[in-house]
Enzyme design. Sequence first.
Site, PDB file in Angstrom:
ATOM      1  N   SER A  52       3.585  -1.327   0.278  1.00 37.46           N
ATOM      2  CA  SER A  52       3.582   0.039   0.810  1.00 37.46           C
ATOM      3  C   SER A  52       4.644   0.282   1.885  1.00 37.46           C
ATOM      4  CB  SER A  52       2.204   0.387   1.375  1.00 37.46           C
ATOM      5  OG  SER A  52       1.927  -0.368   2.531  1.00 37.46           O
ATOM      6  N   LYS A 125       1.684   0.886   8.758  1.00 36.99           N
ATOM      7  CA  LYS A 125       2.403   2.113   8.414  1.00 36.99           C
ATOM      8  C   LYS A 125       3.338   2.488   9.561  1.00 36.99           C
ATOM      9  CE  LYS A 125      -0.354   2.469   4.803  1.00 36.99           C
ATOM     10  NZ  LYS A 125       0.119   2.040   3.466  1.00 36.99           N
TER      11      LYS A 125
END
Length: 256
Positions: A52, A125
């Site tokens: 990701s 993230k």
Amino acid sequence: MIASSEIDTSNATRRRRGQLARDLVVILVVAILASALIKTYVVRSFYIPSASMENTLHVNDRILVNELVPKLTSVHRGDVVVFKDPGGWLPPVGPARPGLLASVVDAAFSFVGLSAQDSSQYLVKRVIGVAGDHVRCCNALGQLSVNGMPLKEPYAVVPPGGANAATRSFDVIVPVGSLWVMGDNRYNSRDSSLNQELPGKGFVPVTDVVGTAMAVIWPTSRWAWVDSYPATFAGLTNSALPQDPQLPRNRDRGRA
């Protein structure tokens, strides 16, 4: 008959050995306490189980995380943060299983108290919006914008044919004490944009943040500092903003 000098020498040797043993115990206790304090308050390593955050972080990378953020300093836009699942972001899966060599490295870090054995329970993230920010996607050029400023994101990976910098539309004001985060691999990341239907509406509480990624420490071919790309956010304030009570409430004007 044993000379008194020999007895004195033997006693002195025993005293030195006893002192050495006590010193070793003290050193061992101090080392254990120091490693525990370092793990709890300063730095820790985490294993990257997914794609990701490519191409910034790859599968099987190990990163060193600064745990002084947000304990002592604020989280800033562009920081790559490690945080606990805010609720419903992660599927119920078993722990990650790194390769043999990576496991050896992990064991070494565990020995000094730096490895997070529960890495699979956390997410990594990039912070796009902090408290008070108006974060929106996307403009006519497919860009994210923060407080009306379009972002040029050299770290973002969008596949050929991808028109936007995110797969879902959003138009939100980040609440106080929260963050809006995105994966660098935009079309392969369960980030804020894809968790808007959850009770947390895609926001990450700052209290769930473990720290900020500082560097890739394994494998050796990947050694590098983790860039926060300050130039991308140079037109904005670099510190967390207070919530402006005059700002409109969080909005979602539809999804792409």
